[in-house]
Design a protein around this motif. Structure first.
Motif, PDB file in Angstrom:
ATOM      1  N   ARG A 275      60.208  34.988  90.277  1.00  0.00           N
ATOM      2  CA  ARG A 275      60.651  36.378  90.173  1.00  0.00           C
ATOM      3  C   ARG A 275      60.193  37.182  91.381  1.00  0.00           C
ATOM      4  NH1 ARG A 275      61.000  39.158  84.479  1.00  0.00           N
ATOM      5  NH2 ARG A 275      60.197  40.879  85.728  1.00  0.00           N
ATOM      6  N   SER A 369      58.437  41.258  79.079  1.00  0.00           N
ATOM      7  CA  SER A 369      59.837  41.668  79.223  1.00  0.00           C
ATOM      8  C   SER A 369      60.782  40.507  78.953  1.00  0.00           C
ATOM      9  CB  SER A 369      60.079  42.234  80.625  1.00  0.00           C
ATOM     10  OG  SER A 369      59.318  43.396  80.848  1.00  0.00           O
ATOM     11  N   ALA A 370      60.403  39.317  79.427  1.00  0.00           N
ATOM     12  CA  ALA A 370      61.248  38.137  79.207  1.00  0.00           C
ATOM     13  C   ALA A 370      61.332  37.804  77.721  1.00  0.00           C
ATOM     14  CB  ALA A 370      60.700  36.951  79.993  1.00  0.00           C
ATOM     15  N   GLU A 446      65.909  38.999  83.573  1.00  0.00           N
ATOM     16  CA  GLU A 446      64.498  38.637  83.444  1.00  0.00           C
ATOM     17  C   GLU A 446      64.215  37.272  84.058  1.00  0.00           C
ATOM     18  OE1 GLU A 446      62.118  40.572  82.542  1.00  0.00           O
ATOM     19  OE2 GLU A 446      63.477  42.200  82.024  1.00  0.00           O
TER      20      GLU A 446
END
Length: 467
Positions: A275, A369-370, A446
């Motif tokens: 990410r 968040s994922a 995500e």
């Protein structure tokens, strides 16, 4: 006394040099093992590629994404920050080379008689990087470039996902407007029939009043639906750097109904580790640690070599300009500046520790968040299936109600209730489809590490920014 003071300061330098910041490399490895051990339970129908948006099979959407990736102003701004970081890194790397240039000097000294001297030539100074100060600054520059590249990749992700999201919201708003218009037309036709029945005394005035109420309720929804349609178009136009009035869009009913692949379960961990926000936080940590190492190097002696090659003339000593060259080693040690340097090192250590905390916090936020995105995706799928069944049932109920009303088995109010239920089911079905599509996008956003890295490399290659 002076000898003792020098010994104390030298000892302090050695102690500070040994007492480096925490071993962030080991902590980074621990964080990577943590990410690799996670299980997100992501189920997919297909692998997500660098051009995942093409799974919608919509040429208009593909063109919008392509335009946004090339013309979005936020993305263009990140290119300038990458350019700045590259220039700063180049300046740091050139510090390893001799510095200087052409010089010209003139000097007049009054010692009973004026003595003049002049020189012109090439003067250079070369810092010998024995304790790694310059190398640490280069490391900081490389890390700063990595920060800029990760920020660019983060914006690329936001722009790409933002275009698809705004496009789907525009299509959902367009369909909502069309549904409301169709309902209004159907209700207007029904009202005309009902008005005739009331005039003929077949139906009571209450039936007409109820028909008018439902009709006006639908008419009241239309302005807000049109406003939502325009807002979605405006968001999309900003992303592609165009005026909303000049952005022409064609209906795309298939896009909202499409079910695209999300990252495969076995690639979810890799996608998390890659990410852009995690990579950027790690690069920021590396930059701050490198700056601290450069400050520590200032506690040690600085060695340099100074040279001159050119022509000199000393009045009343030489007959004119003569070729000359000189080279002189130089050593400087900022012993009296130790208190200042030590405080700067302490300050930078605090900055590095804060960067590590932010890096760790970024990982925690990303994982949370994922997981929320995966959970929301599952619930959106369930809601989509449920509203689909409810829509089918409402549609069947309305068809039965119409037949029974024609046969006189039920009154108009019962038919009106069935119609109202069907209208509500239409709206719920459309909202659920949009929520499901948005949940798909949320998972893709995500778990963006793999596809955003590939898309970023393609973008850099297309713009000539790939090294």
């Amino acid at each position: 006394m002076l000898k003792r003071a020098v010994s104390v300061l030298l000892g302090a330098a050695l102690l500070v040099g040994c007492a480096a910041t925490p071993d962030y490399e080991l902590q980074q490895e621990a964080n990577e093992r943590y990410l690799d051990s996670l299980s997100f339970g992501v189920q997919s129908t297909d692998a997500t590629t660098a051009e995942w948006w093409k799974s919608y099979e919509d040429d208009q959407l593909n063109q919008l994404v392509e335009v946004a990736q090339a013309a979005n102003l936020d993305l263009l701004a990140t290119r300038q920050r990458v350019r700045q970081a590259l220039a700063d890194l180049g300046a740091d790397e050139n510090r390893l080379l001799p510095q200087g240039g052409v010089t010209g000097d003139y000097e007049a000294i009054d010692r009973n008689s004026v003595q003049e001297s002049s020189a012109v030539g090439l003067a250079a100074t070369w810092e010998v990087d024995l304790f790694g100060r310059l190398r640490a600054l280069i490391d900081a520059g490389e890390a700063n470039l990595e920060v800029a590249l990760n920020n660019q990749r983060a914006v690329l992700r936001e722009v790409t996902v933002g275009v698809v999201r705004a496009y789907l919201e525009w299509e959902a708003a367009r369909q909502r407007v069309q549904l409301i218009k169709a309902d209004i037309r159907a209700l207007e036709d029904t009202r005309e029939v009902m008005a005739l029945r009331v005039e003929e005394g077949i139906s009571p005035n209450l039936d007409l009043a109820r028909a008018d109420t439902l009709l006006e309720q639908q008419r009241a929804k239309l302005p807000d639906a049109r406003a939502q349609l325009y807002r979605a178009k405006a968001v999309l136009s900003v992303l592609v750097n165009e005026d909303p009035e000049s952005l022409a869009l064609k209906p795309a009913p298939r896009a909202l109904a499409a079910s695209i692949g999300v990252p495969e379960a076995e690639r979810a961990n890799e996608a998390m580790q890659l990410r852009a926000d995690i990579g950027g936080a790690l690069a920021a940590l590396a930059r701050d640690v490198a700056v601290g190492n450069a400050l520590r190097a200032e506690l040690y002696p600085q060695f340099s070599v100074k040279g001159f090659l050119g022509l000199t003339n000393v009045a009343e000593v030489s007959d004119g300009f003569e070729g000359t060259g000189s080279i002189a080693p130089r050593i400087s040690w900022s012993l009296l500046s130790y208190p200042v340097i030590l405080q700067r090192v302490e300050s930078q250590d605090a900055v590095s520790e804060e960067s590590y905390i932010r890096y760790r916090q970024t990982i925690i936020d990303a994982v949370a968040s994922a997981r929320v995105a995966v959970f929301a995706y599952g619930r959106a799928f369930e809601a989509d299936q449920a509203t689909g069944r409810a829509f089918d049932a409402a549609n069947e109920s309305l068809a039965i109600a119409r037949t029974m009303h024609r046969e006189g088995a039920i009154g108009y109010l019962d038919l009106l209730d069935a119609n109202r239920t069907f209208i509500s089911a239409q709206q719920d079905r459309l909202s659920a489809r949009l929520s499901y599509a948005a949940a798909q996008l949320g998972v893709i956003e995500e778990f963006s590490g793999v596809w955003s890295s590939e898309a970023h490399r393609r973008m850099l290659k297309a713009t000539g920014g790939e090294s």
